[in-house]
Design an enzyme around this catalytic site. Structure first.
Site, mmCIF file in Angstrom:
data_model
loop_
_atom_site.group_PDB
_atom_site.id
_atom_site.type_symbol
_atom_site.label_atom_id
_atom_site.label_comp_id
_atom_site.label_asym_id
_atom_site.label_seq_id
_atom_site.Cartn_x
_atom_site.Cartn_y
_atom_site.Cartn_z
ATOM 1 N N LYS A 15 0.811 -1.209 0.000
ATOM 2 C CA LYS A 15 0.000 0.000 0.000
ATOM 3 C C LYS A 15 0.857 1.279 0.000
ATOM 4 O O LYS A 15 2.072 1.214 0.212
ATOM 5 C CB LYS A 15 -0.968 -0.047 1.175
ATOM 6 C CG LYS A 15 -2.009 -1.208 1.046
ATOM 7 C CD LYS A 15 -2.983 -1.234 2.213
ATOM 8 C CE LYS A 15 -4.041 -2.317 2.062
ATOM 9 N NZ LYS A 15 -4.962 -2.390 3.223
ATOM 10 N N ARG A 92 -1.531 -14.435 3.099
ATOM 11 C CA ARG A 92 -2.302 -13.906 4.231
ATOM 12 C C ARG A 92 -1.574 -14.175 5.547
ATOM 13 O O ARG A 92 -1.527 -13.359 6.449
ATOM 14 C CB ARG A 92 -3.703 -14.533 4.286
ATOM 15 C CG ARG A 92 -4.652 -14.164 3.173
ATOM 16 C CD ARG A 92 -5.285 -12.802 3.270
ATOM 17 N NE ARG A 92 -6.135 -12.595 4.420
ATOM 18 C CZ ARG A 92 -7.023 -11.603 4.497
ATOM 19 N NH1 ARG A 92 -7.168 -10.753 3.501
ATOM 20 N NH2 ARG A 92 -7.748 -11.436 5.578
ATOM 21 N N ARG A 112 2.548 -6.975 8.496
ATOM 22 C CA ARG A 112 1.781 -5.842 9.011
ATOM 23 C C ARG A 112 2.267 -5.441 10.405
ATOM 24 O O ARG A 112 2.240 -4.270 10.773
ATOM 25 C CB ARG A 112 0.289 -6.193 9.047
ATOM 26 C CG ARG A 112 -0.365 -6.113 7.676
ATOM 27 C CD ARG A 112 -1.757 -6.663 7.689
ATOM 28 N NE ARG A 112 -2.524 -6.322 6.501
ATOM 29 C CZ ARG A 112 -3.654 -6.946 6.162
ATOM 30 N NH1 ARG A 112 -4.096 -7.943 6.933
ATOM 31 N NH2 ARG A 112 -4.335 -6.599 5.084
ATOM 32 N N ASN A 122 -2.379 -0.177 7.123
ATOM 33 C CA ASN A 122 -1.743 -1.454 7.520
ATOM 34 C C ASN A 122 -0.803 -1.997 6.459
ATOM 35 O O ASN A 122 -0.379 -3.135 6.522
ATOM 36 C CB ASN A 122 -2.829 -2.469 7.884
ATOM 37 C CG ASN A 122 -3.755 -2.753 6.712
ATOM 38 O OD1 ASN A 122 -3.584 -2.186 5.618
ATOM 39 N ND2 ASN A 122 -4.716 -3.630 6.929
ATOM 40 N N HIS A 125 -2.141 -5.718 1.406
ATOM 41 C CA HIS A 125 -3.420 -6.397 1.105
ATOM 42 C C HIS A 125 -3.084 -7.773 0.548
ATOM 43 O O HIS A 125 -2.069 -7.951 -0.137
ATOM 44 C CB HIS A 125 -4.216 -5.628 0.060
ATOM 45 C CG HIS A 125 -5.378 -6.420 -0.486
ATOM 46 N ND1 HIS A 125 -6.609 -6.487 0.143
ATOM 47 C CD2 HIS A 125 -5.470 -7.214 -1.578
ATOM 48 C CE1 HIS A 125 -7.406 -7.276 -0.557
ATOM 49 N NE2 HIS A 125 -6.746 -7.740 -1.611
HETATM 50 N N1 LIG Z 1 -11.603 -1.460 12.149
HETATM 51 C C1 LIG Z 1 -10.921 -0.844 11.167
HETATM 52 N N2 LIG Z 1 -10.420 0.388 11.377
HETATM 53 C C2 LIG Z 1 -9.714 1.027 10.407
HETATM 54 N N3 LIG Z 1 -9.461 0.512 9.197
HETATM 55 C C3 LIG Z 1 -9.927 -0.730 8.944
HETATM 56 C C4 LIG Z 1 -10.676 -1.465 9.900
HETATM 57 N N4 LIG Z 1 -10.995 -2.690 9.356
HETATM 58 C C5 LIG Z 1 -10.472 -2.695 8.109
HETATM 59 N N5 LIG Z 1 -9.812 -1.542 7.843
HETATM 60 C C6 LIG Z 1 -9.128 -1.204 6.583
HETATM 61 O O1 LIG Z 1 -9.867 -1.756 5.509
HETATM 62 C C7 LIG Z 1 -9.062 -2.729 4.795
HETATM 63 C C8 LIG Z 1 -9.940 -3.894 4.334
HETATM 64 O O2 LIG Z 1 -10.534 -4.488 5.477
HETATM 65 P P1 LIG Z 1 -10.656 -6.093 5.567
HETATM 66 O O3 LIG Z 1 -10.973 -6.648 4.220
HETATM 67 O O4 LIG Z 1 -11.553 -6.373 6.726
HETATM 68 O O5 LIG Z 1 -9.170 -6.531 6.024
HETATM 69 P P2 LIG Z 1 -8.030 -7.268 5.154
HETATM 70 O O6 LIG Z 1 -7.344 -6.174 4.379
HETATM 71 O O7 LIG Z 1 -7.132 -7.857 6.208
HETATM 72 O O8 LIG Z 1 -8.716 -8.298 4.271
HETATM 73 C C9 LIG Z 1 -8.003 -3.158 5.798
HETATM 74 O O9 LIG Z 1 -6.833 -3.652 5.160
HETATM 75 C C10 LIG Z 1 -7.735 -1.835 6.524
HETATM 76 O O10 LIG Z 1 -6.878 -1.007 5.723
HETATM 77 MG MG LIG Z 2 -10.247 -8.106 3.083
#
Ligand SMILES: Nc1ncnc2c1ncn2[C@@H]1O[C@H](COP(=O)(O)OP(=O)(O)O)[C@@H](O)[C@H]1O
Ligand SMILES: [Mg+2]
Ligand SMILES: Nc1nc2c(ncn2[C@@H]2O[C@H](COP(=O)(O)OP(=O)(O)OP(=O)(O)O)[C@@H](O)[C@H]2O)c(=O)[nH]1
EC number: 2.7.4.6
Length: 162
Positions: A15, A92, A112, A122, A125
């Site tokens: 990112k 992952r 991360r 974070n 992705h």
């Molecule tokens: N509770 C949260 N607070 C702030 N940002 C969040 C939160 N949950 C998710 N995000 C952001 O949204 C993105 C997509 O969320 P998600 O698909 O749930 O996680 P992942 O990226 O681990 O698959 C995350 O990578 C993060 O950047």
């Molecule tokens: Mg996701």
């Protein structure tokens, strides 16, 4: 000659916050190689707000959606197609839990945990399932012949059965 293991593809993003730091980017590419991922395709891109909203549409309406789209349009970022026998779960596992502050407690050796900043920012992705990986690879790499890759895998699987 042992048969070549069947592999899987996943979509990975480095990112914008991470992409802006070339020292961290080099370290991450070393992690990718050390974990035996093959980089099948790689591009850097800059998203518009509509690109970010389209990709993260599943999160529209959530409290963090605006800040997520703002983050993902804040600079160039790397998109990669990674290949490995268990690429989806493997990537992952390597990037770790969604939220870096928690990852630093529960999964300290994950990317991360090492490079992520906050819940939103974070730094990484990874596709979360086979059908998501197909959709996300098509989203970022419409030029990649996914059908040919999948056919080659099937042919290889059929040959190994003989
Ligand atoms: N509770 C949260 N607070 C702030 N940002 C969040 C939160 N949950 C998710 N995000 C952001 O949204 C993105 C997509 O969320 P998600 O698909 O749930 O996680 P992942 O990226 O681990 O698959 C995350 O990578 C993060 O950047
Ligand atoms: Mg996701
Ligand atoms: N459930 C819920 N969590 C929230 C809400 N607002 C913020 N948070 C969480 O609390 C964390 C810290 O909130 P902020 O201080 O706004 O965000 P931040 O620490 O600057 O980092 P970012 O997540 O990058 O915005 C966020 O990452 C969210 O996960 C909310 O309205 N509801």
């Amino acid at each position: 000659m042992p048969p070549r293991p069947l592999t899987q593809l996943t979509l990975a993003l480095l990112k914008p916050d991470l992409t802006a730091n070339s020292i961290k980017v080099n370290k991450v590419f070393s992690h990718i190689q050390q974990n035996d991922f093959n980089i099948v395709a790689h591009k850097t891109l800059l998203w518009s707000k509509s690109d970010a909203e389209a990709f993260y549409g599943e999160h529209r309406g959530k409290f963090f959606f605006e800040r997520l789209c703002g983050y993902m349009t804040s600079g160039h970022f790397h998109a990669l197609i990674l290949e490995k026998p268990d690429a989806i779960l493997g990537w992952r596992a390597l990037i770790g839990p969604t939220h870096p502050p928690r990852a630093r407690i529960n999964a300290p050796d994950t990317l991360r945990s090492l490079y992520g900043m906050t819940d939103t920012r974070n730094s990484f992705h990874g596709s979360d399932a086979v059908d998501t990986a197909t959709k996300e690879i098509r989203f970022f790499f419409p030029e990649f012949d996914l059908e040919k890759w999948q056919k080659d895998q099937k042919d290889q699987k059929d040959q190994q059965k003989q």
